[in-house]
Write an enzyme that holds these catalytic residues in place. Structure first.
Site, PDB file in Angstrom:
ATOM      1  N   SER A 138       0.848  -1.188   0.000  1.00  0.00           N
ATOM      2  CA  SER A 138       0.000   0.000   0.000  1.00  0.00           C
ATOM      3  C   SER A 138       0.881   1.235   0.000  1.00  0.00           C
ATOM      4  CB  SER A 138      -0.868   0.035   1.262  1.00  0.00           C
ATOM      5  OG  SER A 138      -0.082   0.403   2.395  1.00  0.00           O
ATOM      6  N   ASP A 139       0.330   2.341  -0.442  1.00  0.00           N
ATOM      7  CA  ASP A 139       0.980   3.609  -0.153  1.00  0.00           C
ATOM      8  C   ASP A 139       0.824   3.844   1.350  1.00  0.00           C
ATOM      9  OD1 ASP A 139       2.273   6.025  -0.426  1.00  0.00           O
ATOM     10  OD2 ASP A 139       1.095   6.676  -2.142  1.00  0.00           O
ATOM     11  N   CYS A 140       1.583   4.769   1.878  1.00  0.00           N
ATOM     12  CA  CYS A 140       1.650   4.897   3.338  1.00  0.00           C
ATOM     13  C   CYS A 140       0.302   5.296   3.940  1.00  0.00           C
ATOM     14  CB  CYS A 140       2.736   5.883   3.721  1.00  0.00           C
ATOM     15  SG  CYS A 140       4.377   5.211   3.421  1.00  0.00           S
TER      16      CYS A 140
END
Length: 782
Positions: A304-306
């Site tokens: 995932s992106d952060c």
């Protein structure tokens, strides 16, 4: 930022997984590793047996973990497992265009130790402007490196996001070259060296090209998918729901990721924050599992992106509970969460029956497989390849020369009236340098950067050519709210020539900051015009910016003789600019994006459509579909040489797909689907096109030859591009020298477009291969 046709530089933020094997001189810490042969228990672990295939090793490791241990590995700060001799592992580092500071990342690269800098290449949109695959390869030898391809760099589109200069562009150079992702060969070396010095935490591998599944570094393509908006007029990337048609998804948003996987063999994908057609990317089973893994054969990890997983419940309200959000992403095919959300909520999700342990095992298999491919489980690093790299391998003269060469090759000459440039080195006795970007080294490196080895600003570069060079900032900053026109004008009047260095910086375009206009900020325009009017001779305007700016006023003003776009050119950018202005380098860069007029801001950034809509006045996006006025078009770029072209030979002038099928198998629709043509027939349909090129000037030059396909829209169907780039080659030619370049054309790839259902089709009718002012007709019969 997209083009369905070309295979080239997908602009990637490369988040390096940096475990370069360490030296044993004990001058610095030993990088963490597993399977220490001095530990007797190691011999009993199948996952430490390097003679076994990685799939068996990864399976063995996963089966040995407790549920708590498994959960601890689902986040970027993967905990140590002391009983198995597995150290803490940090997945996160940055290397978009040089090893970068991993801001806020524990144990990432910080440059706080003995190593204070790394080679800083141009921001990748400028590197893309070189259209030079060999240059990219020198910078970017793939084994991969965690990082990203943004979907707004996909085939044939423009940046909706006018600010995030990590990917600011149409970069219609995306689809086909074996991934020039800026998986930097140099960056990989420097990253390993930093790691060997004990000043970074990550992973490595056994070296060389992709071989037997091993990786040098791991490249992650991001942000998957249709991720174009950061923060625009109160709409942010965390909750934006991108409405994308099947047609645009098929031939604009998805092709760069498909090529990233199929051709680049990237081992990582980052799913984006946003939703697409109502589904969060990180929770989309069709996107992650059916498409990436199933249709495209992806083998690697999906991150995932952060904090993207937390948004699914907390902001997007797609999931009803924390546990549902965990279940959604793990069942969709995501493997690792940047952030702590999965660490906090996965156990509860298991206890409530939302997630099975097999869902976790699947993710862990992908994660440990990549770490093993990187060599982290192969024993003592000092006994493996690359152990000898260290601080002496960082900021080497060779690396810094490559950074200079990358800037030289990417810089684009947009205007050169009456051959103002190059200026004479012997006859130019005085020079005025004016502008807020002329002497600010920080502007050169753009974003996602580390401290450069050294920087040469445009002012410093120009001073090396003309001793009598005087400087005035003109504006207080690039915002130019306070301007000292009178002093700048007086300086301009006194000099033989004037160079204005203007544009933008990270205060105007950066991550989480979308531009809302396409003009120069503040009083920059008035300063430029006042100085140009006062100067003895036409002035040179240098633009530092990632995205397009409407400088029509300068394009049309005879007092502004030359315009140079230098992007964010990296540590040596000022030297490259000066070399071009004074003729020590013949510019050859060509725009990898369309520069739109300011009226284009009337189009909402939330509108994801590529194709024009005449009924509403919507002009479309990118050179492939845009039907409005342009300031400068994609592929535009001048040189101090004049190049002429001719088609030497084309091995096909007619493609008869109709003969491949009986009449009852054909629809009388004017097009045929690529899937119906089939792989074998697609292979047989390939042909070559040879283009002759001549440098008709007295100066040697390096020149990108761009081959387009132009559609005959008198007979074409709705939704086909105006034209599209299908290939490019670089030629280096001396004065009056000729050369031939050969292109391999694949009609199923290069002549196809998506229909309304997202099916790739080839249309019947006349189409034209185009290079410069030359075209060659191709008749297609379906």
């Amino acid at each position: 930022m997209r083009n369905n046709a070309l295979k080239a530089s997908i602009i990637c933020s490369i988040i390096l997984v940096i475990n370069a094997q360490s030296k044993t001189d004990h001058l610095h810490p030993l990088p963490p590793f597993s399977c220490d042969p001095t530990n007797p228990s190691t011999n009993t672990y199948l996952f430490c047996n390097t003679h076994l295939p990685i799939n068996k090793r990864a399976h063995d490791l996963v089966t040995r973990l407790t549920l708590e241990e498994k959960i601890s590995q689902l986040v970027n700060k993967a905990s140590a497992i002391p009983r198995l001799g597995i150290p803490y592992y940090q997945w996160w580092s940055e290397a978009l265009h040089g090893v970068a500071v991993a801001t806020g990342v524990e144990n990432g690269v910080s440059f706080n130790g003995t190593i204070k800098a790394a080679t800083s290449f141009p921001q990748v949109i400028l590197t893309a402007a070189s259209f030079d695959v060999n240059l990219w390869y020198q910078m970017a030898k793939c084994g991969s490196s965690r990082g990203g391809v943004r979907s707004d760099v996909s085939p044939g589109t423009t940046p909706h996001n006018l600010s995030d200069s990590e990917n600011e562009a149409e970069v219609d150079v995306c689809k086909t070259y074996e991934l020039v992702y800026i998986n930097l060969k140099v960056i990989g070396t420097e990253a390993r060296a930093i790691y060997n010095e004990g000043e970074a935490i990550g992973d490595s591998f056994e070296g060389g090209d992709l071989k037997d599944g091993h990786l040098k570094v791991s490249a992650c393509c991001k942000h998957f998918t249709a991720y174009d908006l950061d923060n625009w007029k109160g709409i942010d990337r965390f909750t934006f729901n991108a409405h994308v048609t099947k047609q645009d998804m098929a031939d604009t948003y998805q092709p760069p990721f498909r090529s990233c996987i199929e051709q680049g063999r990237a081992s990582g994908i980052m799913c984006a924050y946003n939703l697409v057609n109502g589904v969060p990317n990180c929770a989309d089973y069709h996107l992650l599992t059916k498409t990436a893994r199933g249709a495209w054969g992806f083998q690697g990890y999906i991150t995932s992106d952060c904090d993207a997983v937390s948004l699914i419940y907390e902001k997007q309200k797609y999931a009803k509970t924390h546990e549902d959000a965990v279940a959604d992403v793990l069942k969709a095919g995501m493997d690792v969460n940047c952030g702590s959300y999965l660490a906090n909520h996965t156990k509860s999700a298991v206890e409530k029956g939302k997630v099975s342990e097999s869902d976790i095992d699947r993710a862990l298999y992908n994660l440990f497989s990549v770490r093993m491919r990187l060599g982290l489980f192969n024993g003592i690093p000092s006994e493996l390849p690359y152990a000898n790299l260290g601080r002496n391998d960082i900021c080497t003269p060779k690396h810094q020369e490559l950074a200079l060469e990358a800037a030289r090759q990417g810089i684009v000459l947009l205007k050169n009236s009456a051959n103002l440039l190059p200026l004479s080195k012997s006859k130019t006795k005085s020079l005025a340098v004016i502008g807020p970007n002329a002497d600010v080294s920080k502007t050169l490196v753009g974003n996602y950067a580390g401290p450069p080895c050294k920087t040469i600003t445009p002012l410093e570069g120009l001073k090396s050519y003309v001793k009598n060079t005087n400087f005035h900032q003109g504006c207080d900053t690039v915002n130019c709210t306070s301007v000292d026109t009178s002093e700048a004008v007086q300086l301009a009047k006194s000099a033989d020539y004037v160079v204005l260095v203007m544009g933008l910086n990270q205060d105007r375009e950066s991550e989480q900051l979308d531009r809302e206009d396409l003009v120069l900020p503040g009083e920059q325009k008035s300063l430029i015009m006042s100085v140009a009017k006062a100067a003895k001779k036409p002035v040179v305007l240098v633009m530092l910016c990632g995205g397009p700016v409407d400088i029509s006023f300068a394009k049309n003003d005879p007092k502004i003789g030359s315009i140079i776009w230098a992007g964010y050119p990296g540590q040596a950018g000022g030297q490259a600019i000066a070399e071009i202005i004074f003729g020590d380098h013949n510019p050859g860069g060509r725009l990898p994006l369309t520069w739109y007029p300011n009226d284009f801001i009337k189009i909402p950034m939330t509108d994801m459509r590529m194709r024009p809509d005449p009924s509403s006045g919507y002009p479309g996006r990118t050179y492939r579909f845009y039907q409005g006025e342009k300031v400068f078009e994609f592929g535009h770029g001048l040189s101090y040489s004049n190049y002429s072209y001719n088609f030497v030979s084309v091995s096909q002038s007619k493609l008869d797909f109709k003969r491949l099928f009986t009449a009852d198998k054909l629809e009388n629709s004017g097009y045929i689907s690529v899937s119906k043509i089939g792989l074998e027939s697609c292979e047989k349909a390939k042909f070559s096109a040879t283009v002759g090129v001549k440098n008709e000037a007295e100066m040697a030059g390096k020149h990108p030859v761009l081959l387009f396909l132009r559609h005959d829209h008198q007979h074409g169907h709705h939704g086909s591009p105006i034209k599209q780039l299908i290939g490019f080659k670089i030629v280096s030619l001396n004065a009056n020298e000729k050369a031939s370049v050969e292109f391999q054309v694949n009609p199923c790839d290069h002549f196809s477009r998506a229909n309304e259902d997202g099916m790739l089709v080839v249309e019947s009718g006349d189409q034209f291969l185009v290079v410069g002012d030359q075209q060659y007709p191709i008749i297609i019969d379906v």
